[in-house]
Design a protein around this motif. Structure first.
Motif, PDB file in Angstrom:
ATOM      1  N   TYR A  64      -2.215   9.778   6.915  1.00  0.00           N
ATOM      2  CA  TYR A  64      -1.864  11.155   6.516  1.00  0.00           C
ATOM      3  C   TYR A  64      -3.080  11.959   6.037  1.00  0.00           C
ATOM      4  CZ  TYR A  64      -0.141  15.019   3.714  1.00  0.00           C
ATOM      5  OH  TYR A  64       0.046  16.274   3.184  1.00  0.00           O
ATOM      6  N   GLN A  65      -3.803  11.401   5.059  1.00  0.00           N
ATOM      7  CA  GLN A  65      -4.937  12.161   4.511  1.00  0.00           C
ATOM      8  C   GLN A  65      -6.002  12.414   5.579  1.00  0.00           C
ATOM      9  OE1 GLN A  65      -6.885  12.070   0.344  1.00  0.00           O
ATOM     10  NE2 GLN A  65      -7.977  10.523   1.500  1.00  0.00           N
ATOM     11  N   GLU A  67     -13.519   8.833   5.247  1.00  0.00           N
ATOM     12  CA  GLU A  67     -12.445   8.418   4.330  1.00  0.00           C
ATOM     13  C   GLU A  67     -12.407   6.884   4.295  1.00  0.00           C
ATOM     14  OE1 GLU A  67      -7.611   8.890   3.703  1.00  0.00           O
ATOM     15  OE2 GLU A  67      -8.376   8.498   5.706  1.00  0.00           O
ATOM     16  N   GLN A  78       0.855  -1.197   0.000  1.00  0.00           N
ATOM     17  CA  GLN A  78       0.000   0.000   0.000  1.00  0.00           C
ATOM     18  C   GLN A  78       0.886   1.241   0.000  1.00  0.00           C
ATOM     19  OE1 GLN A  78      -3.188  -0.702  -0.458  1.00  0.00           O
ATOM     20  NE2 GLN A  78      -2.631  -2.867  -0.250  1.00  0.00           N
ATOM     21  N   THR A  79       0.283   2.375  -0.271  1.00  0.00           N
ATOM     22  CA  THR A  79       1.073   3.608  -0.374  1.00  0.00           C
ATOM     23  C   THR A  79       0.418   4.769   0.361  1.00  0.00           C
ATOM     24  OG1 THR A  79      -0.097   4.161  -2.422  1.00  0.00           O
ATOM     25  CG2 THR A  79       2.033   3.051  -2.666  1.00  0.00           C
ATOM     26  N   ILE A  80       1.240   5.744   0.700  1.00  0.00           N
ATOM     27  CA  ILE A  80       0.730   7.053   1.122  1.00  0.00           C
ATOM     28  C   ILE A  80       0.480   7.793  -0.190  1.00  0.00           C
ATOM     29  CG2 ILE A  80       3.075   8.020   1.355  1.00  0.00           C
ATOM     30  CD1 ILE A  80       2.054   9.832   3.580  1.00  0.00           C
ATOM     31  N   SER A  81      -0.687   8.424  -0.321  1.00  0.00           N
ATOM     32  CA  SER A  81      -1.036   9.062  -1.600  1.00  0.00           C
ATOM     33  C   SER A  81      -0.143  10.263  -1.873  1.00  0.00           C
ATOM     34  CB  SER A  81      -2.498   9.507  -1.585  1.00  0.00           C
ATOM     35  OG  SER A  81      -3.345   8.425  -1.322  1.00  0.00           O
ATOM     36  N   GLU A  83     -10.057   1.497   7.657  1.00  0.00           N
ATOM     37  CA  GLU A  83      -8.989   0.731   7.013  1.00  0.00           C
ATOM     38  C   GLU A  83      -9.287  -0.758   7.167  1.00  0.00           C
ATOM     39  OE1 GLU A  83      -6.097   1.318   5.112  1.00  0.00           O
ATOM     40  OE2 GLU A  83      -6.189  -0.877   5.126  1.00  0.00           O
ATOM     41  N   ARG A  84      -9.086  -1.519   6.081  1.00  0.00           N
ATOM     42  CA  ARG A  84      -9.401  -2.958   6.107  1.00  0.00           C
ATOM     43  C   ARG A  84      -8.229  -3.815   6.576  1.00  0.00           C
ATOM     44  NH1 ARG A  84      -7.287  -5.889   1.801  1.00  0.00           N
ATOM     45  NH2 ARG A  84      -8.771  -7.574   2.104  1.00  0.00           N
ATOM     46  N   ARG A 101     -10.307  -3.425  -1.957  1.00  0.00           N
ATOM     47  CA  ARG A 101     -10.561  -4.863  -1.782  1.00  0.00           C
ATOM     48  C   ARG A 101     -11.682  -5.052  -0.768  1.00  0.00           C
ATOM     49  NH1 ARG A 101      -7.316  -6.668  -5.537  1.00  0.00           N
ATOM     50  NH2 ARG A 101      -5.092  -6.291  -5.348  1.00  0.00           N
ATOM     51  N   ALA A 146      -9.753   6.345  -0.950  1.00  0.00           N
ATOM     52  CA  ALA A 146      -8.319   6.389  -1.245  1.00  0.00           C
ATOM     53  C   ALA A 146      -7.854   5.107  -1.924  1.00  0.00           C
ATOM     54  CB  ALA A 146      -7.533   6.642   0.040  1.00  0.00           C
ATOM     55  N   ASP A 168     -14.340  -3.122   6.716  1.00  0.00           N
ATOM     56  CA  ASP A 168     -14.464  -3.034   5.261  1.00  0.00           C
ATOM     57  C   ASP A 168     -15.146  -1.723   4.889  1.00  0.00           C
ATOM     58  OD1 ASP A 168     -14.913  -3.262   2.593  1.00  0.00           O
ATOM     59  OD2 ASP A 168     -16.067  -5.130   2.687  1.00  0.00           O
ATOM     60  N   GLY A 169     -14.369  -0.826   4.319  1.00  0.00           N
ATOM     61  CA  GLY A 169     -14.892   0.490   3.965  1.00  0.00           C
ATOM     62  C   GLY A 169     -15.933   0.450   2.870  1.00  0.00           C
ATOM     63  N   GLY A 205     -10.003   3.868   3.435  1.00  0.00           N
ATOM     64  CA  GLY A 205      -8.591   3.578   3.179  1.00  0.00           C
ATOM     65  C   GLY A 205      -7.685   4.508   3.963  1.00  0.00           C
ATOM     66  N   THR A 206      -7.607   4.273   5.281  1.00  0.00           N
ATOM     67  CA  THR A 206      -6.795   5.152   6.149  1.00  0.00           C
ATOM     68  C   THR A 206      -5.320   5.070   5.786  1.00  0.00           C
ATOM     69  OG1 THR A 206      -8.297   4.440   7.919  1.00  0.00           O
ATOM     70  CG2 THR A 206      -6.387   5.752   8.580  1.00  0.00           C
ATOM     71  N   LEU A 220      -2.144  -1.832   9.185  1.00  0.00           N
ATOM     72  CA  LEU A 220      -2.112  -0.428   8.757  1.00  0.00           C
ATOM     73  C   LEU A 220      -3.015   0.429   9.652  1.00  0.00           C
ATOM     74  CD1 LEU A 220      -1.956  -0.731   4.862  1.00  0.00           C
ATOM     75  CD2 LEU A 220      -0.128  -0.167   6.468  1.00  0.00           C
TER      76      LEU A 220
END
Ligand code: SAH
Length: 289
Positions: free
Chosen positions: A168-169, A161, A133-136, A184-185, A284, A228, A211-212, A163-164, A189
């Motif tokens: 950061y976001q 939001e 996963q990434t920081i946007s 966040e799933r 996912r 995200a 599950d978002g 996808g925590t 993370l």
């Protein structure tokens, strides 16, 4: 708002050492840097060891602003001046909303990265946070929040939001909304974000593990929703949790993704617009860990 890095040490903003009582630890230890790490290891280290870059804390809870003092090696690359330069570049790319630019300026992105990547924090790029996963990218964070806020004077009331990631976001969103919920799933993370955000003491931000794609119906309706992670389309559950007049912004598509803006115009009416291309990790279903 952050103060200059040249502030004497005893003045605000205080360092994390001051808040956590870690000030007895040696400076040599505090400057230790690490090689490649997983997000989990990173999270563990944050609990038990001093950081390579000093952590920011909220200067005043009333202001809900995040500040930082930088010190030690690499300070120039993570300084407030570098963060301001990043925000200037984002403005040059077309983001006009002053509240968004100010929020981007107040949140120290380097604090959400492992020490080995912190020096790249103010480059406009996505970076790994573990678990593929990434920081946007900062400019897309700013762009999406601006799209969500369009037409809003002052702060949004309630934002969700999906996808925590590293958090950061969510921290940026908390500067422009009264209440922020982030899901966040992936449990590691979710824990990493908790650990990153703990010292910032952001009172209007709530993190959820789950599950978002199902949203958070118990906390809605939401005036703004940001995804995200990219799905083929926006899950109906999220559309249903939008307030009337609420705005949702999401990356959609598989390889060729676009930003999709959805506005709920009536209880049973949503209007949608496909905007510019983008690139996000996939959304996912279900949970992990
Ligand atoms: N918001 C982050 C970027 C996160 S990357 C930032 O601050 O830069 C996208 C995140 O979405 C990943 O952590 C991934 O695990 C998460 N994700 C993917 N599908 C999800 C789902 N169904 N529910 C919640 N989170 C999801």
């Amino acid at each position: 708002m952050s103060e200059s890095e040249s502030q004497p040490k005893k003045r605000f903003p205080l360092t994390l050492d001051f808040v956590t009582g870690l000030s007895g630890r040696s400076k040599a230890a505090a400057k230790t840097t690490h090689g490649t790490q997983t997000a989990t290891r990173n999270a563990t280290e944050r609990t038990h060891a001093p950081r390579a870059v000093q952590a920011p804390v909220v200067a005043s809870k009333q202001q809900r602003q995040v500040s930082t003092v930088d010190s030690g090696g690499g300070a120039l690359l993570v300084s407030e001046a570098v963060r301001k330069a990043m925000v200037r570049r984002i403005a040059q790319q077309g983001v006009k909303d002053a509240a968004v630019l100010s929020a981007m300026e107040s949140v120290p992105r380097h604090y959400f990265l492992e020490p080995g990547l912190a020096s790249q924090a103010y480059v406009d790029t996505a970076l790994p946070i573990g678990y593929h996963q990434t920081i946007s990218k900062p400019s897309i964070v700013a762009r999406m929040i601006e799209l969500m806020r369009e037409g809003v004077d002052g702060k949004l009331l309630r934002v969700l939001e999906i996808g925590t990631g590293c958090g950061y976001q969510a921290a940026v969103l908390a500067q422009v909304a009264h209440e922020v919920y982030s899901i966040e799933r992936m449990r590691p993370l979710h824990e990493l974000a908790r650990s990153n955000l703990r010292a910032l003491c952001i009172p209007n931000l709530r993190l959820h593990y789950g599950d978002g794609m199902l949203g958070l119906p118990q906390c809605g309706p939401f005036d703004g929703i940001i995804l995200a992670a990219a799905g083929l389309d926006v899950p109906q559950a999220l559309l249903d949790q939008m307030a009337l007049g609420g705005r949702l912004i999401a990356p959609v598509g598989e390889r060729a993704q676009r930003l999709k803006l959805v506005i709920r115009t009536k209880p049973n009416e949503w209007v949608a617009d496909l905007l510019e291309p983008c690139h996000f990790v996939p959304m996912r279903p279900g949970t992990f860990g």
